[in-house]
Design a protein around this motif. Sequence first.
Motif, PDB file in Angstrom:
ATOM      1  N   SER A  29       0.832  -1.197   0.000  1.00 23.11           N
ATOM      2  CA  SER A  29       0.000   0.000   0.000  1.00 23.11           C
ATOM      3  C   SER A  29       0.870   1.253   0.000  1.00 23.11           C
ATOM      4  O   SER A  29       2.056   1.212   0.373  1.00 23.11           O
ATOM      5  N   LEU A  30       0.280   2.380  -0.419  1.00 21.96           N
ATOM      6  CA  LEU A  30       0.995   3.651  -0.403  1.00 21.96           C
ATOM      7  C   LEU A  30       1.426   4.011   1.014  1.00 21.96           C
ATOM      8  O   LEU A  30       2.546   4.486   1.241  1.00 21.96           O
ATOM      9  N   GLU A  31       0.554   3.773   1.982  1.00 16.55           N
ATOM     10  CA  GLU A  31       0.863   4.124   3.372  1.00 16.55           C
ATOM     11  C   GLU A  31       2.094   3.365   3.884  1.00 16.55           C
ATOM     12  O   GLU A  31       2.968   3.932   4.550  1.00 16.55           O
ATOM     13  N   ARG A  32       2.153   2.078   3.539  1.00 13.94           N
ATOM     14  CA  ARG A  32       3.292   1.264   3.989  1.00 13.94           C
ATOM     15  C   ARG A  32       4.581   1.711   3.286  1.00 13.94           C
ATOM     16  O   ARG A  32       5.649   1.759   3.900  1.00 13.94           O
ATOM     17  N   ALA A  33       4.465   2.060   2.013  1.00  8.44           N
ATOM     18  CA  ALA A  33       5.629   2.539   1.271  1.00  8.44           C
ATOM     19  C   ALA A  33       6.146   3.844   1.862  1.00  8.44           C
ATOM     20  O   ALA A  33       7.367   4.039   2.012  1.00  8.44           O
ATOM     21  N   ILE A  34       5.238   4.744   2.196  1.00  2.06           N
ATOM     22  CA  ILE A  34       5.619   6.022   2.812  1.00  2.06           C
ATOM     23  C   ILE A  34       6.350   5.781   4.131  1.00  2.06           C
ATOM     24  O   ILE A  34       7.384   6.398   4.421  1.00  2.06           O
ATOM     25  N   LYS A  35       5.835   4.860   4.926  1.00  2.00           N
ATOM     26  CA  LYS A  35       6.448   4.547   6.218  1.00  2.00           C
ATOM     27  C   LYS A  35       7.871   4.025   6.031  1.00  2.00           C
ATOM     28  O   LYS A  35       8.805   4.470   6.710  1.00  2.00           O
ATOM     29  N   LYS A  36       8.061   3.103   5.078  1.00  2.00           N
ATOM     30  CA  LYS A  36       9.374   2.516   4.862  1.00  2.00           C
ATOM     31  C   LYS A  36      10.374   3.558   4.351  1.00  2.00           C
ATOM     32  O   LYS A  36      11.519   3.606   4.792  1.00  2.00           O
ATOM     33  N   VAL A  37       9.928   4.403   3.403  1.00  2.70           N
ATOM     34  CA  VAL A  37      10.820   5.420   2.841  1.00  2.70           C
ATOM     35  C   VAL A  37      11.182   6.452   3.903  1.00  2.70           C
ATOM     36  O   VAL A  37      12.343   6.886   3.997  1.00  2.70           O
ATOM     37  N   ALA A  38      10.209   6.859   4.705  1.00  2.00           N
ATOM     38  CA  ALA A  38      10.473   7.825   5.777  1.00  2.00           C
ATOM     39  C   ALA A  38      11.501   7.277   6.760  1.00  2.00           C
ATOM     40  O   ALA A  38      12.438   7.978   7.155  1.00  2.00           O
ATOM     41  N   GLU A  39      11.356   6.008   7.138  1.00  2.00           N
ATOM     42  CA  GLU A  39      12.304   5.384   8.068  1.00  2.00           C
ATOM     43  C   GLU A  39      13.705   5.328   7.447  1.00  2.00           C
ATOM     44  O   GLU A  39      14.701   5.625   8.103  1.00  2.00           O
ATOM     45  N   TYR A  40      13.759   4.959   6.176  1.00  8.07           N
ATOM     46  CA  TYR A  40      15.049   4.817   5.499  1.00  8.07           C
ATOM     47  C   TYR A  40      15.776   6.162   5.391  1.00  8.07           C
ATOM     48  O   TYR A  40      16.986   6.236   5.571  1.00  8.07           O
ATOM     49  N   LEU A  41      15.017   7.234   5.101  1.00  9.79           N
ATOM     50  CA  LEU A  41      15.623   8.554   4.938  1.00  9.79           C
ATOM     51  C   LEU A  41      15.758   9.320   6.246  1.00  9.79           C
ATOM     52  O   LEU A  41      16.344  10.399   6.281  1.00  9.79           O
ATOM     53  N   GLY A  42      15.201   8.760   7.326  1.00  8.17           N
ATOM     54  CA  GLY A  42      15.267   9.431   8.609  1.00  8.17           C
ATOM     55  C   GLY A  42      14.389  10.670   8.672  1.00  8.17           C
ATOM     56  O   GLY A  42      14.750  11.672   9.314  1.00  8.17           O
ATOM     57  N   LEU A  43      13.222  10.607   8.033  1.00  6.66           N
ATOM     58  CA  LEU A  43      12.297  11.739   7.995  1.00  6.66           C
ATOM     59  C   LEU A  43      10.966  11.367   8.635  1.00  6.66           C
ATOM     60  O   LEU A  43      10.629  10.186   8.777  1.00  6.66           O
ATOM     61  N   GLU A  44      10.199  12.375   9.012  1.00  5.87           N
ATOM     62  CA  GLU A  44       8.850  12.136   9.500  1.00  5.87           C
ATOM     63  C   GLU A  44       7.963  11.660   8.354  1.00  5.87           C
ATOM     64  O   GLU A  44       8.100  12.100   7.214  1.00  5.87           O
ATOM     65  N   GLN A 103       4.994  12.405   7.755  1.00 10.01           N
ATOM     66  CA  GLN A 103       4.192  13.497   7.212  1.00 10.01           C
ATOM     67  C   GLN A 103       4.945  14.243   6.111  1.00 10.01           C
ATOM     68  O   GLN A 103       4.330  14.759   5.170  1.00 10.01           O
ATOM     69  N   VAL A 104       6.274  14.296   6.222  1.00  7.14           N
ATOM     70  CA  VAL A 104       7.084  14.962   5.195  1.00  7.14           C
ATOM     71  C   VAL A 104       6.909  14.246   3.861  1.00  7.14           C
ATOM     72  O   VAL A 104       6.694  14.869   2.811  1.00  7.14           O
ATOM     73  N   ILE A 105       7.001  12.910   3.887  1.00 10.04           N
ATOM     74  CA  ILE A 105       6.844  12.126   2.663  1.00 10.04           C
ATOM     75  C   ILE A 105       5.413  12.238   2.136  1.00 10.04           C
ATOM     76  O   ILE A 105       5.196  12.380   0.920  1.00 10.04           O
ATOM     77  N   LYS A 106       4.437  12.192   3.013  1.00  8.88           N
ATOM     78  CA  LYS A 106       3.034  12.338   2.604  1.00  8.88           C
ATOM     79  C   LYS A 106       2.811  13.666   1.895  1.00  8.88           C
ATOM     80  O   LYS A 106       2.141  13.736   0.859  1.00  8.88           O
ATOM     81  N   ASP A 107       3.382  14.737   2.472  1.00  4.00           N
ATOM     82  CA  ASP A 107       3.221  16.073   1.863  1.00  4.00           C
ATOM     83  C   ASP A 107       3.860  16.118   0.475  1.00  4.00           C
ATOM     84  O   ASP A 107       3.309  16.723  -0.454  1.00  4.00           O
ATOM     85  N   LEU A 108       5.012  15.474   0.335  1.00  2.00           N
ATOM     86  CA  LEU A 108       5.687  15.454  -0.974  1.00  2.00           C
ATOM     87  C   LEU A 108       4.866  14.689  -2.007  1.00  2.00           C
ATOM     88  O   LEU A 108       4.815  15.063  -3.181  1.00  2.00           O
TER      89      LEU A 108
END
Length: 384
Positions: free
Chosen positions: A2-17, A19-24
């Motif tokens: 899912s998009l939500e799970r992908a956002i979570k994984k990318v945020a963790e990998y990049l060390g970002l919140e 919400q930052v990835i969601k906004d992008l």
Amino acid sequence: MSLERAIKKVAEYLGLEEQVIKDLVNRRVLRYIEYKDLPYIVFRREWKGFREGTVIIIGSTTIKVIHGYPSIQRILLLKAVQRHFIDQVIVEEKMDGYNVRVVFFEDRILAITRGGYICPYTTARLKHMYEEEFKKIFKRYDEDLVLCGEVVGEENPYVQHYYPEAPYFDYFVFDIMRGKSFVKIKERDNIINNTKVKLVRRLGVIGKDDLNTLQHIVRRLERDCREGIVLKDPEHRVKPLKYTTTCTHLNDLELGMKYPFDEGRSFLFSRILREIWKIYEEGIDEKELAERAKALGLAILKPALESINRLREDKAIYEEYTIRVPDIRVLDDFIEYMDKLGVNIALAQVTPLPDGQVKARIIKMKNTDIEFRRILRTGYSPID
């Protein structure tokens, strides 16, 4: 995934919140897409050091960042070489195709377009031709290397151009990246020369002040109607430069003005500007200027008029190209991929080949068809 799970994984990998990835994603800076069972995130615009076309692939156990290929500064005057480079300059051929990064991820070869999308067609064709060679490169040298090259030939869905040495489909490496940086030219050559994979043609190694030799190289390319040159420092101490021929400018205009409401406006000014400065530096006489002006005018007017006449003959305006795939499943994957990108294409003909491959003729509809029909019907201009 899912998009939500992908956002979570990318945020963790990049060390970002998250919400930052969601906004992008919401701002369309990032796009989530899948290639078969492989989810990935594409940077559609540059963001905080991540170039446009950067891809983050989310695997079953790992995540990998493939940085975008940077744009190359175009020069309008060859004398800019003297100011830009330090000493030696490697002159390589610039080929007329589309930029593809070949990467190795979880034992898979993937082909990524300049925009950052894993193209099913390009991936399948390159695997069919060079999969074992690619795997040898990655496993022998570094699995994190990124091969950067040009796909050329007439059997592709992006840029169709005939090359005697690659009439249908082939791949020519012009750079290798490690992270965001390029390996030195000598290292690139050593890696590729031990395989069946091809390198772009080297046209010469010159001193930065040797403009006579550089002009001679360009004139030779003009005679053969080749695209142009890329100029590089052997050790990438300064960024590369590119320069194109008159033949390329005119061919681009002919293509763009065949579909002026799709391509023409972005093609027109830049190509005319390139030709203005090329003519200025060459110092041609009035007779040659008149001939070049006639060729330029025909390149702009003739293809557009041919498109209008197609409508008067009750024929549609569309782009047509042929692709060859290893099997019908790749064709299905490609059609689905283009649909995801919002590209309006239709299959015109599918032909099975004796070797098991499939040849497909594809039609891509153009907005110019709609706009030209409206003008013919009303006489009104859609632009001021």
